[in-house]
Design an enzyme around this catalytic site. Structure first.
Site, PDB file in Angstrom:
ATOM      1  N   ASP A 298       3.208  -0.481   1.232  1.00 53.84           N
ATOM      2  CA  ASP A 298       3.740   0.872   1.127  1.00 53.84           C
ATOM      3  C   ASP A 298       3.563   1.488   2.511  1.00 53.84           C
ATOM      4  OD1 ASP A 298       3.516   3.341  -1.535  1.00 53.84           O
ATOM      5  OD2 ASP A 298       4.678   3.287   0.312  1.00 53.84           O
TER       6      ASP A 298
HETATM    7  C1  GLC Z   1       6.092   6.367   0.000  1.00 53.87           C
HETATM    8  C2  GLC Z   1       6.087   5.838  -1.411  1.00 53.87           C
HETATM    9  C3  GLC Z   1       7.023   4.671  -1.614  1.00 53.87           C
HETATM   10  C4  GLC Z   1       8.223   4.836  -0.707  1.00 53.87           C
HETATM   11  C5  GLC Z   1       7.724   4.685   0.716  1.00 53.87           C
HETATM   12  C6  GLC Z   1       8.849   4.883   1.729  1.00 53.87           C
HETATM   13  O1  GLC Z   1       4.852   6.832   0.398  1.00 53.87           O
HETATM   14  O2  GLC Z   1       4.835   5.544  -1.988  1.00 53.87           O
HETATM   15  O3  GLC Z   1       7.394   4.647  -2.995  1.00 53.87           O
HETATM   16  O4  GLC Z   1       9.222   3.849  -0.987  1.00 53.87           O
HETATM   17  O5  GLC Z   1       6.653   5.567   1.005  1.00 53.87           O
HETATM   18  O6  GLC Z   1       9.258   6.200   1.735  1.00 53.87           O
END
Ligand code: GLC
Length: 755
Positions: A298
């Protein structure tokens, strides 16, 4: 002459140089890996954000949880010209992350963009008069509430076309963490308290998106069931609860639909960060389930790059200079065995060679937004859940409607955070009801429209913060006057939710605000006094305390239905579509009766360690043992008609059990029914739930008196339980009960089968 010779020599030299470097194709990945330098391999696994001037994203977004300070040093090696020009960030502004190309060996970039309810990219670009709006589709909970994988696949086929035509390669969705507790801030993106419903919805979602030639990222692997302190919080869970509940949805989706990628979660699972968790990523996900794609972190889930690579977490997104340097050093010092890094590169390239960018797809930047808007309008009613209807719905055409509640005029079509969509418009309920031919009380409507306009003029919305217009009071006099002038009252209750924070156990969030309660009191008093009815609509991505639902005559949960929500809700209220949605989670009489309430950050202020001591007894698996605590059961939803179940048949062929049942529409209105199959297993060595959802099926549109024979198949293996002590799946011998039901508390017929 000399010039020609020099030029020729230069071309020959360049050609020779390039001739030594193989160019990536589907068939020469290992050759390319062999030719790549260490720098080039690390360039591929660490996202392009490391070249960014400043770090953007959660750390700098208001309302996001504080994260440890991240020192973003400028990269030593400035991006080479061709890398920057090849960057997708010049191409798809607003995408969440990019892969850095390695042009010497023909490795292109890949564009990774959010989110579950539609593509999120910037709607406008500098020096470009074209717009890049995307369609705001219904949220995840509405899709799962439809209990209709075919519908979900239709929605995401349209969504995937948009991803493809706007030039992205992977959509960072679906998000399928279990609704362990109703206060989780991201439940609107997630699907259910039950892993089968979550997994089958996710598999359909993935099939739809990937049918368009783009990838998905099944997330957040695993056990990201709360947002409080998500970057370090530890989910402490038994292996049984992991395998039967928190991993099961991922397992179903991986085996059924093979998402191109998986995104690991920020949190720890039993003390080990998911992105560094080799048991999760390699032993279970790859070696047991056969996942073929690549795994990414993430965003800014950066702990120890070497450990992430060793665990099998192939890509570090969005990428920082620190991560790049750290992995280079670990490889050079021998701390990181190059075979791990080569495995990561291989898995990324195996996905890349099927991506539109690599295949040089000539995207149009002109997806069919009009057609997608129709998909949204037709899909949203399928997930709406009719919780109560005392002879008031559907409304007759042309009725005079007193429309109350700020969300009726400023409808919530989706949540905030990465799941937000930059849409071109939204249709609120006043517009939808007027278009459907209802006569809205002009005085009431004008007051709300002016108020909402005034407040919104001073608000600005962005994907991290979606401001809400505060509710206003309905006086007893206004309610009485409205009751005289109109046939029926409609009152909308709204809740916004988003990533990075959980909801709170306070009035105005889990509970009605005093104002909302007073408004319901005033409307019900006034309209009931003159023999007229009150309808309450829920416009939210999750659930709230529902003890007030005894007062109005009808309650419809409309979720967040996407940009056409006003029309979709009007279609249901007018009876154009009979509601067929069923609750994907339990609505309990009291929050405190949810077993996870004993250990959930936002209700017991225990942010760091979350102990899943309820084990597998989540949702109906718990409430079946405490039915008095259920207000609206899992799988519950009314229709404008009634259905009769008959001719239940259960038979076993080898490792499959086939269950068929006839469903007849015994009412007067055409509608669909969701048939649920729950199985009660015989007692065994380990404690089991009373019953578990093992299959479900939605009928077609059945006209009055029409029948359909619904057939569902269950694999014997899927009836096993995981024995923590033996650390293996166990099938108890004995008599199994197969219940076909209209909800988890409305079993219509039962048959037995010995196994
Ligand atoms: C965020 C989220 C994830 C998302 C990623 C990119 O913090 O947890 O679901 O796809 O970052 O934005």
């Amino acid at each position: 002459m000399k010039t020609i010779l020099t030029t020729t020599a230069a071309m020959l030299l360049a050609g020779t140089c390039f001739a030594q470097a193989p160019q990536l194709t589907q068939g020469n990945i290992d050759g390319v890996i062999k030719a790549m330098t260490l720098e080039e391999k690390v360039t591929l696994v660490v996202g392009a954000n490391r070249y960014a001037e400043i770090e953007s994203g959660p750390d700098h977004a208001p309302g996001m949880p504080e994260r440890k300070a991240q020192h973003v040093a400028k990269p030593k090696s400035e991006p080479q010209e061709e890398v920057v020009t090849a960057f997708s960030s010049g191409r798809v502004k607003g995408a969440a992350g990019d892969v850095v190309p390695v042009k010497r060996v023909g490795i292109t970039t890949m564009v990774l963009a959010d989110g579950p309810a539609g593509l999120r990219i910037d709607p406008t670009r500098k020096d470009d008069d074209q717009t890049y709006y995307c369609t705001a589709f219904p949220i995840g909970s509405l899709l799962s509430a439809s209990w209709d994988p075919a519908l979900t696949q239709r929605v995401t086929t349209a969504m995937g076309e948009e991803v493809h035509e706007y030039g992205a390669d992977v959509l960072l969705a679906p998000a399928i963490n279990i609704h362990r507790n109703p206060l989780c801030g991201r439940n609107f993106e997630y699907y259910s308290e039950d892993p089968l419903l979550a997994g089958l919805t996710a598999a359909a979602y993935i099939r739809g998106i990937q049918s368009q030639g783009v990838g998905t990222s099944l997330k957040h692997f695993a056990a990201n069931n709360q947002e409080t302190m998500r970057n370090g919080q530890n989910s402490s869970i038994t292996e049984r609860a992991l395998r039967e509940i928190y991993l099961k949805g991922f397992e179903i989706a991986v085996k059924d639909a093979q998402p191109w990628t998986i995104m690991t979660s920020y949190n720890k699972v039993n003390g080990v960060l998911s992105s560094e968790n080799r048991w999760l990523i390699t032993d279970v996900l790859r070696n047991e389930w056969g996942f073929k794609g690549f795994v990414m972190t993430d965003w800014w889930a950066e702990e120890n790059g070497a450990r992430q690579i060793e665990a099998g977490n192939d890509m570090l997104m969005p990428g920082t200079p620190h991560q790049f340097d750290e992995i280079i050093k670990a490889a050079q010092s021998g701390r990181l065995d190059m075979r791990y890094l080569d495995d990561c590169v291989r898995r990324i390239l195996q996905v890349m060679v099927q991506s539109p960018t690599f295949l040089r797809y000539n995207y149009s930047n002109k997806p069919d937004l009009k057609a997608h808007a129709q998909v949204v309008r037709d899909a949203a009613p399928e997930g709406m859940v009719l919780l109560k209807n005392e002879s008031v719905l559907p409304l007759k055409a042309g009725r005079k409607v007193a429309l109350f509640g700020v969300p009726s005029y400023d409808i919530m079509v989706g949540g905030s955070g990465s799941g937000y969509v930059n849409r071109a418009y939204k249709v609120s309920l006043d517009e939808g009801l007027s278009a459907a031919g209802f006569k809205l009380d002009k005085q009431i409507t004008a007051q709300y429209q002016d108020y909402v306009k005034g407040v919104k003029a001073n608000q600005n919305e962005n994907f991290w913060v979606v401001p809400v217009v505060p509710e206003t009071a309905i006086s007893a006099e206004d309610a009485a006057a409205a009751a005289k002038r109109n046939d029926v009252a409609i009152y909308s209750i709204g809740r916004m939710a988003g990533e990075g924070g959980d909801r709170k156990l306070v009035p105005g969030d889990w509970y009605l605000s005093d104002l909302e309660q007073k408004n319901i009191d005033a409307l019900c008093d006034a309209f009931h006094k003159v023999g007229k009815k009150v309808i309450v609509l829920l416009n939210m991505g999750n659930i709230i305390d529902m003890n007030w639902s005894t007062q109005p005559d009808a309650v419809l949960h409309t979720w967040m239905g996407g940009q056409e929500a006003g029309h979709s809700i009007a279609d249901v209220l007018a009876g154009k579509v009979s509601p067929s949605g069923k609750l994907p989670m339990t609505i309990a009489t009291k929050y405190e009766t949810y077993p996870s309430a004993n250990d959930f950050p936002m209700s017991n202020n225990n942010p760091g360690d979350v102990n899943y001591d309820e084990d597998i007894f989540v949702g109906y698996r718990h409430f079946d043992r405490q039915p008095a605590d259920i207000l609206f059961p899992f799988g519950f939803g009314l229709s404008y008609t009634q259905f009769e179940y008959s001719d239940l048949k259960v038979s076993k062929q080898g490792s499959d059990i086939t269950v068929s049942v006839k469903v007849t529409n015994t009412g007067k209105v055409a509608a669909k029914e969701v048939v649920q199959l729950y199985v009660s297993a015989p007692k065994g060595q380990i404690v089991k739930p009373v019953k578990e959802l093992r299959a479900y099926a939605k009928t077609g549109l059945l006209k009055a008196k029409e029948s359909e024979v619904v057939t569902m198949t269950v694999k014997v293996d899927d009836l096993r339980s995981f024995d923590n002590y033996l650390r293996q799946w166990v099938l108890d011998r004995g008599t199994y009960q197969f219940h076909v039901a209209a909800s988890s508390q409305d079993i219509r017929l039962t048959a037995t089968q010995d196994l």
